[in-house]
Design a protein around this motif. Structure first.
Motif, short mmCIF file in Angstrom:
data_model
loop_
_atom_site.label_atom_id
_atom_site.label_comp_id
_atom_site.label_asym_id
_atom_site.label_seq_id
_atom_site.Cartn_x
_atom_site.Cartn_y
_atom_site.Cartn_z
N SER A 1 38.85 4.78 -7.77
CA SER A 1 38.01 3.89 -8.57
C SER A 1 38.58 2.49 -8.41
N VAL A 2 37.75 1.56 -7.98
CA VAL A 2 38.21 0.20 -7.70
C VAL A 2 37.54 -0.77 -8.66
N SER A 3 38.35 -1.58 -9.34
CA SER A 3 37.84 -2.65 -10.20
C SER A 3 38.51 -3.95 -9.78
N SER A 4 38.14 -5.04 -10.42
CA SER A 4 38.79 -6.31 -10.07
C SER A 4 40.25 -6.32 -10.50
N ALA A 5 40.63 -5.44 -11.42
CA ALA A 5 42.00 -5.41 -11.93
C ALA A 5 42.91 -4.44 -11.19
N ARG A 6 42.33 -3.31 -10.70
CA ARG A 6 43.21 -2.31 -10.08
C ARG A 6 42.41 -1.23 -9.36
#
Length: 108
Positions: free
Chosen positions: A55-60
């Protein structure tokens, strides 16, 4: 004709599904090939098993507990026709199938 992504969902990972005897694997593959033969030219891409979800987000980026175990790509006149192509699919013995229509982007 529209294109549809077929996602195979299961509580057992693709890696675990592959861990079977050679005879079981061959029997299962024959079932998949029979389904592919029945679907014929509507099957644009046989696809493959999926693993190692992230799972990719702008934070991690983190490991993701996805139930997606594989995919195929089919072509059909509409969503109902695409879903009908899944009748008798061997994956239904161990999980569910999600059929998603791809949407053409204007100007692309």
């Amino acid at each position: 004709m529209a294109k549809y992504i077929v996602l195979y969902h299961a509580d057992v990972s693709a890696e675990q599904q592959i861990e079977q005897s050679e005879e079981e694997g061959q029997a299962e593959m024959q079932e998949w090939m029979a389904w592919a033969g029945k679907v014929g030219a509507a099957l644009l891409e046989f696809g493959s098993p999926l693993g190692n979800a992230r799972s990719v987000s702008s934070a991690r980026t983190t490991r993701s507990p996805s139930t997606a175990a594989g995919y195929s790509i089919v072509e059909a006149a509409d969503a109902d026709a695409a879903a009908t192509l899944m009748d008798g699919h061997p994956h239904l013995k161990l999980g569910t199938i999600e059929v998603l229509e791809t949407i053409e982007l204007p100007g692309m």
